[in-house]
Design a protein around this motif. Sequence first.
Motif, short mmCIF file in Angstrom:
data_model
loop_
_atom_site.label_atom_id
_atom_site.label_comp_id
_atom_site.label_asym_id
_atom_site.label_seq_id
_atom_site.Cartn_x
_atom_site.Cartn_y
_atom_site.Cartn_z
N SER A 235 48.07 3.90 -14.69
CA SER A 235 47.98 5.30 -15.00
C SER A 235 46.46 5.84 -14.83
N ALA A 236 45.79 5.16 -16.07
CA ALA A 236 44.31 5.28 -16.14
C ALA A 236 43.63 5.22 -14.51
N ILE A 237 43.88 4.24 -13.75
CA ILE A 237 42.99 3.80 -12.79
C ILE A 237 43.33 5.27 -11.71
N ILE A 238 44.83 5.39 -11.56
CA ILE A 238 45.23 6.49 -10.79
C ILE A 238 44.46 7.84 -10.99
N VAL A 239 44.77 8.12 -12.29
CA VAL A 239 44.14 9.30 -12.83
C VAL A 239 42.63 9.29 -12.67
N PHE A 240 41.63 8.05 -12.64
CA PHE A 240 40.33 8.15 -12.47
C PHE A 240 40.01 8.59 -10.93
N GLY A 241 41.03 7.88 -10.12
CA GLY A 241 40.73 8.17 -8.53
C GLY A 241 41.03 9.54 -8.33
N ALA A 242 41.93 10.60 -9.06
CA ALA A 242 41.94 11.82 -8.97
C ALA A 242 40.79 12.57 -9.45
N ALA B 57 33.73 7.75 -1.69
CA ALA B 57 33.97 6.57 -0.98
C ALA B 57 33.57 5.44 -1.93
N ILE B 58 32.65 5.72 -3.21
CA ILE B 58 32.55 4.64 -3.97
C ILE B 58 33.47 4.57 -5.18
N SER B 59 33.39 5.88 -5.84
CA SER B 59 34.39 6.09 -7.00
C SER B 59 36.18 6.11 -6.62
N ALA B 60 36.16 6.90 -5.85
CA ALA B 60 37.49 7.24 -5.48
C ALA B 60 38.12 5.94 -4.58
N GLY B 61 37.22 5.59 -3.74
CA GLY B 61 37.84 4.36 -2.86
C GLY B 61 37.62 3.13 -3.32
N VAL B 62 36.05 2.60 -3.20
CA VAL B 62 36.14 1.25 -3.56
C VAL B 62 36.53 0.83 -5.03
N THR B 63 35.94 1.60 -5.96
CA THR B 63 36.22 1.51 -7.45
C THR B 63 37.74 1.26 -7.45
N LEU C 252 42.39 -1.72 -9.03
CA LEU C 252 43.71 -2.17 -8.78
C LEU C 252 44.08 -3.71 -8.38
N LEU C 253 42.85 -4.26 -8.01
CA LEU C 253 42.98 -5.72 -7.54
C LEU C 253 42.86 -6.56 -8.78
N THR C 254 42.10 -5.85 -9.57
CA THR C 254 41.81 -6.66 -10.84
C THR C 254 43.06 -6.38 -11.79
N ILE C 255 43.65 -5.48 -11.78
CA ILE C 255 44.98 -5.60 -12.76
C ILE C 255 46.17 -6.30 -11.82
N ALA C 256 46.24 -6.00 -10.63
CA ALA C 256 47.21 -7.12 -9.95
C ALA C 256 47.10 -8.47 -10.24
N LYS C 257 45.75 -8.84 -10.53
CA LYS C 257 45.58 -10.34 -11.11
C LYS C 257 45.71 -10.77 -12.40
N THR C 258 46.24 -9.63 -13.12
CA THR C 258 46.26 -9.73 -14.68
C THR C 258 47.71 -9.31 -14.95
N VAL D 250 23.40 -3.12 1.35
CA VAL D 250 23.62 -3.72 0.01
C VAL D 250 25.12 -3.37 -0.48
N VAL D 251 25.68 -2.26 -0.09
CA VAL D 251 27.13 -2.14 -0.42
C VAL D 251 27.84 -2.85 0.33
N PHE D 252 27.64 -3.11 1.68
CA PHE D 252 28.50 -3.93 2.52
C PHE D 252 28.42 -5.41 1.93
N GLY D 253 27.05 -5.78 1.65
CA GLY D 253 27.13 -7.35 1.15
C GLY D 253 27.88 -7.31 -0.12
N ALA D 254 27.82 -6.36 -0.94
CA ALA D 254 28.79 -6.44 -2.28
C ALA D 254 30.26 -6.60 -1.90
N ALA D 255 30.59 -5.90 -1.00
CA ALA D 255 31.98 -5.77 -0.50
C ALA D 255 32.13 -7.09 -0.08
#
Length: 179
Positions: free
Chosen positions: A27-34, A57-63, A68-74, A161-166
């Motif tokens: 819920s916190a992640i979804i509200v943070f995206g909003a 792009a960075i905050s609402a998208g990539v972050t 979400l990927l992080t909590i999917a693995k926890t 740099v952003v592409f390399g990080a991705a």
Amino acid sequence: MTPLEATLIAFVLVTAVATALFRDVLSAIIVFGAYSLGMAIIYTLLLAPDVAMTEAAISAGVTTILLLLTIAKTVRPPTDELFESVNVPALIAVGAFALVLGAAVLPEIPAVGDPDAIAWANPEVTGYYLQNTYADTGVQNSVAAVLAAYRGFDTFGEAVVVFGAAVAVLLVLHREVFA
């Protein structure tokens, strides 16, 4: 301030507080995206489309995707409570700090169009950009023109740099899947 701007500011404040208080991480992640999308709209209304695109792009998208990927693995701990409990003394201390900081900083921010603003510390450069941006680049927003045209190589380097990080994140995630 228009009603739209007041509504957006209220939306951003509510989503920021909700992000901090939600007990459930999803819920916190979804509200943070909003929250990030609200900030992107505010930046657009402030005529800073480059900052708005970066926020979206960075905050609402990539972050949001990375979180979400992080909590999917926890493992999500079971909980019945929707919000975190609030530490009132800490809330009062943070609120007092924000008020003092706001009272100290806000009067120092120059008004829009103020000829004594720091942007005019080098009036030849600032004046050149303001007078020649559209003729040189065809872009009406001077900030976007400086970032995309005059400093195009710098912006391209940041994009690399952003592409390399991705790519690095994708490689790490792929490695974890087969570990």
